[in-house]
Design a protein around this motif. Structure first.
Motif, mmCIF file in Angstrom:
data_model
loop_
_atom_site.group_PDB
_atom_site.id
_atom_site.type_symbol
_atom_site.label_atom_id
_atom_site.label_comp_id
_atom_site.label_asym_id
_atom_site.label_seq_id
_atom_site.Cartn_x
_atom_site.Cartn_y
_atom_site.Cartn_z
ATOM 1 N N HIS A 1 52.618 58.340 50.244
ATOM 2 C CA HIS A 1 52.559 57.609 48.984
ATOM 3 C C HIS A 1 51.118 57.177 48.734
ATOM 4 C CE1 HIS A 1 53.633 54.845 45.770
ATOM 5 N NE2 HIS A 1 53.007 53.877 46.412
ATOM 6 N N GLU A 2 50.566 57.539 47.565
ATOM 7 C CA GLU A 2 49.174 57.198 47.272
ATOM 8 C C GLU A 2 49.031 55.697 47.053
ATOM 9 O OE1 GLU A 2 45.407 58.508 44.419
ATOM 10 O OE2 GLU A 2 47.362 59.451 44.142
ATOM 11 N N ILE A 3 47.977 55.132 47.632
ATOM 12 C CA ILE A 3 47.729 53.695 47.554
ATOM 13 C C ILE A 3 46.565 53.449 46.602
ATOM 14 C CG2 ILE A 3 47.119 51.633 48.868
ATOM 15 C CD1 ILE A 3 48.109 53.270 51.372
ATOM 16 N N ASP A 4 46.781 52.620 45.601
ATOM 17 C CA ASP A 4 45.706 52.276 44.677
ATOM 18 C C ASP A 4 44.589 51.561 45.428
ATOM 19 O OD1 ASP A 4 46.959 53.308 42.410
ATOM 20 O OD2 ASP A 4 48.004 51.428 41.994
ATOM 21 N N ASP A 5 43.355 51.891 45.112
ATOM 22 C CA ASP A 5 42.206 51.212 45.697
ATOM 23 C C ASP A 5 42.008 49.901 44.935
ATOM 24 O OD1 ASP A 5 39.761 50.277 46.546
ATOM 25 O OD2 ASP A 5 38.722 52.197 46.347
ATOM 26 N N PRO A 6 42.284 48.750 45.551
ATOM 27 C CA PRO A 6 42.167 47.477 44.818
ATOM 28 C C PRO A 6 40.745 47.169 44.374
ATOM 29 C CG PRO A 6 42.507 47.083 47.157
ATOM 30 C CD PRO A 6 42.711 48.549 46.939
ATOM 31 N N ARG A 7 39.746 47.691 45.094
ATOM 32 C CA ARG A 7 38.357 47.471 44.703
ATOM 33 C C ARG A 7 38.061 48.149 43.367
ATOM 34 N NH1 ARG A 7 38.530 48.123 50.674
ATOM 35 N NH2 ARG A 7 39.934 49.716 49.847
ATOM 36 N N PHE A 8 38.620 49.357 43.176
ATOM 37 C CA PHE A 8 38.418 50.053 41.903
ATOM 38 C C PHE A 8 39.089 49.307 40.757
ATOM 39 C CE2 PHE A 8 40.407 52.981 38.810
ATOM 40 C CZ PHE A 8 39.263 53.290 38.085
ATOM 41 N N LEU A 9 40.290 48.789 40.990
ATOM 42 C CA LEU A 9 41.009 48.090 39.928
ATOM 43 C C LEU A 9 40.224 46.864 39.454
ATOM 44 C CD1 LEU A 9 44.650 48.279 41.349
ATOM 45 C CD2 LEU A 9 43.546 49.805 39.695
ATOM 46 N N VAL A 10 39.644 46.123 40.404
ATOM 47 C CA VAL A 10 38.835 44.961 40.046
ATOM 48 C C VAL A 10 37.554 45.400 39.345
ATOM 49 C CG1 VAL A 10 37.531 42.995 40.947
ATOM 50 C CG2 VAL A 10 39.749 43.576 41.945
ATOM 51 N N PHE A 11 36.908 46.446 39.874
ATOM 52 C CA PHE A 11 35.670 46.977 39.296
ATOM 53 C C PHE A 11 35.886 47.382 37.836
ATOM 54 C CE2 PHE A 11 32.972 50.597 38.255
ATOM 55 C CZ PHE A 11 31.713 50.217 38.699
ATOM 56 N N ARG A 12 36.927 48.150 37.601
ATOM 57 C CA ARG A 12 37.196 48.634 36.232
ATOM 58 C C ARG A 12 37.466 47.470 35.277
ATOM 59 N NH1 ARG A 12 42.264 52.480 35.623
ATOM 60 N NH2 ARG A 12 43.273 50.511 36.190
ATOM 61 N N GLU A 13 38.252 46.509 35.728
ATOM 62 C CA GLU A 13 38.572 45.368 34.862
ATOM 63 C C GLU A 13 37.325 44.553 34.529
ATOM 64 O OE1 GLU A 13 41.191 41.214 34.955
ATOM 65 O OE2 GLU A 13 41.342 42.652 36.605
ATOM 66 N N TYR A 14 36.508 44.283 35.549
ATOM 67 C CA TYR A 14 35.310 43.456 35.357
ATOM 68 C C TYR A 14 34.296 44.165 34.464
ATOM 69 C CZ TYR A 14 31.862 39.911 36.835
ATOM 70 O OH TYR A 14 30.956 38.891 36.877
ATOM 71 N N LEU A 15 34.028 45.449 34.737
ATOM 72 C CA LEU A 15 33.055 46.176 33.921
ATOM 73 C C LEU A 15 33.558 46.414 32.508
ATOM 74 C CD1 LEU A 15 31.089 48.909 35.892
ATOM 75 C CD2 LEU A 15 30.470 46.574 35.336
ATOM 76 N N THR A 16 34.860 46.582 32.337
ATOM 77 C CA THR A 16 35.418 46.747 30.992
ATOM 78 C C THR A 16 35.174 45.493 30.165
ATOM 79 O OG1 THR A 16 37.120 48.290 31.754
ATOM 80 C CG2 THR A 16 37.516 47.178 29.663
ATOM 81 N N ARG A 17 35.351 44.335 30.778
ATOM 82 C CA ARG A 17 35.082 43.074 30.068
ATOM 83 C C ARG A 17 33.623 42.978 29.660
ATOM 84 N NH1 ARG A 17 37.887 40.156 34.239
ATOM 85 N NH2 ARG A 17 35.937 39.092 34.722
ATOM 86 N N LEU A 18 32.737 43.544 30.476
ATOM 87 C CA LEU A 18 31.297 43.508 30.186
ATOM 88 C C LEU A 18 30.857 44.674 29.293
ATOM 89 C CD1 LEU A 18 29.960 42.629 33.760
ATOM 90 C CD2 LEU A 18 30.201 41.076 31.811
ATOM 91 N N LYS A 19 31.836 45.536 28.916
ATOM 92 C CA LYS A 19 31.568 46.732 28.087
ATOM 93 C C LYS A 19 30.587 47.684 28.784
ATOM 94 C CE LYS A 19 32.383 44.281 23.702
ATOM 95 N NZ LYS A 19 33.820 44.375 23.899
ATOM 96 N N LEU A 20 30.732 47.808 30.119
ATOM 97 C CA LEU A 20 29.852 48.672 30.907
ATOM 98 C C LEU A 20 30.618 49.767 31.645
ATOM 99 C CD1 LEU A 20 27.433 46.035 32.541
ATOM 100 C CD2 LEU A 20 26.910 47.625 30.689
ATOM 101 N N TYR A 21 31.957 49.781 31.534
ATOM 102 C CA TYR A 21 32.715 50.757 32.300
ATOM 103 C C TYR A 21 32.693 52.124 31.638
ATOM 104 C CZ TYR A 21 36.403 53.182 34.753
ATOM 105 O OH TYR A 21 37.103 54.104 35.487
ATOM 106 N N ASN A 22 32.472 53.157 32.463
ATOM 107 C CA ASN A 22 32.466 54.545 31.984
ATOM 108 C C ASN A 22 33.288 55.368 32.976
ATOM 109 O OD1 ASN A 22 31.981 57.137 31.134
ATOM 110 N ND2 ASN A 22 29.753 56.958 31.069
ATOM 111 N N GLU A 23 34.438 55.867 32.538
ATOM 112 C CA GLU A 23 35.334 56.618 33.417
ATOM 113 C C GLU A 23 34.659 57.857 33.996
ATOM 114 O OE1 GLU A 23 38.418 57.808 35.719
ATOM 115 O OE2 GLU A 23 38.185 55.866 34.731
#
Length: 328
Positions: A184-206
């Motif tokens: 079963h694939e396990i979500d990387d919690p560091r990525f989830l936090v990173f994406r949320e934080y950078l999205t709020r700062l308008k800096l996230y790029n998939e």
């Protein structure tokens, strides 16, 4: 900090051999036993154990997710195990180490389970009918005591550091891992936090999200593939583990780029080898040996005094600045 010479003396090998082992030199030919000995000594010398020695005796079960070869590929779990073993030795506790697939019917007072588990495995461990503590996995939803890292705090430290260094494009090399058995694939919690934080700062790029197994090779392959297909890239990368970061740095340097002048790199965990690679790795320090120590103290508390509800303990982190970032 322990020097290469200190480690070499205890391991009974040359300083050059120690240096090559700690830098994961692919051309080095040594036995797995020697390699494991060097890594364990490096971790042990990096660890300052507490001297509060009490006369207690118990029998505890340690269920390990990683085998010895996997521990060498990513020293995070090796460091936790060493902390558990040291604390158990201090407290005169008999520690029975078992794999999940080979649980015995040995009577113990409690079980410490280190790693990631799916629901079927969690239910299997609960059937032991004794105090149970997960380390590095949140089982609170199923009523299981858990000891976990505060990934949210650690990742925010990293992003704040990159922003302080004026980086406007920040990438991430996240980790891929799976539970044993069911895969079963396990979500990387560091990525989830990173994406949320950078999205709020308008800096996230998939497009700047890379993925690899939590190993040196996983980091190297992911970064090498990315750089070979991009002429424009972030000036900063966060890697979800030090193993990923070290592999990524090797690929960046192999591509003719400089660290940190062209790309800054920050890892996560601060395993013992992070300070020995070139350039020395800036990373978020997880006090893994102390986590192991805390796991033993916590399971003993749970055994001695039954709690009305399961407990979740969250461990904080610290950013360690070294040479792989500009502001070091």
């Amino acid at each position: 900090m322990a020097t290469i010479k200190d480690i070499a003396q205890k391991a009974g090998v040359s300083p050059a051999t120690v240096s090559r082992v700690l830098n994961y030199d692919p051309d080095l030919s040594v036995s797995k036993e020697t390699e494991q000995k060097v890594f364990e000594i490096a971790e042990a010398l990096n660890y300052t154990k507490h001297k509060n020695k009490r006369r207690e005796s118990a029998v505890l079960r340690l269920v390990q997710w990683y085998d010895s070869e996997e521990e060498l590929a990513d020293l995070y779990y090796l460091a936790i195990r060493l902390g558990i073993e040291k604390r158990a030795e201090e407290l005169n506790i008999r520690l029975i180490k078992e794999q999940l697939s080979e649980l015995s019917d040995t009577e113990t007072q409690g079980t410490i389970a280190v790693g990631k588990f799916d629901q079927a495995q969690m239910k299997q461990l609960k059937k032991l009918n004794e105090e149970l503590l997960f380390v590095d996995f949140d089982g609170l939803a199923l009523g299981i005591n858990s000891l976990v890292v505060d990934f949210s705090q650690g990742v925010q430290l990293i992003i704040d550091q990159f922003i302080k260094e004026k980086h406007e494009r920040i990438g991430i090399l996240s980790g891929m891992e799976y539970t044993k058995g069911s895969r079963h694939e396990i979500d990387d919690p560091r990525f989830l936090v990173f994406r949320e934080y950078l999205t709020r700062l308008k800096l996230y790029n998939e497009a700047d999200h890379l993925q690899g197994a939590f190993t040196i090779e996983g980091g190297y392959t992911a970064m090498k593939t990315y750089l070979e297909s991009h002429t424009d890239y972030p000036t900063a990368f966060f890697a979800s583990s030090d193993a990923l970061a070290i592999g990524a740095m090797r690929a960046i340097q192999g591509h003719g780029l400089r660290i940190p002048e062209d790309i800054s790199v920050i890892g996560f965990n601060d395993v013992s080898v992070a300070k020995y690679v070139t350039p020395a790795l800036t990373t978020v320090k997880v006090y893994t040996e102390w986590m192991g120590e805390l796991a033993v103290s916590t399971i003993l508390e749970l055994i001695q005094e039954k709690a009305p509800v399961p407990r979740k303990i969250t461990v904080g982190t610290e950013l360690i600045l070294r040479e792989s970032t500009r502001d070091s």
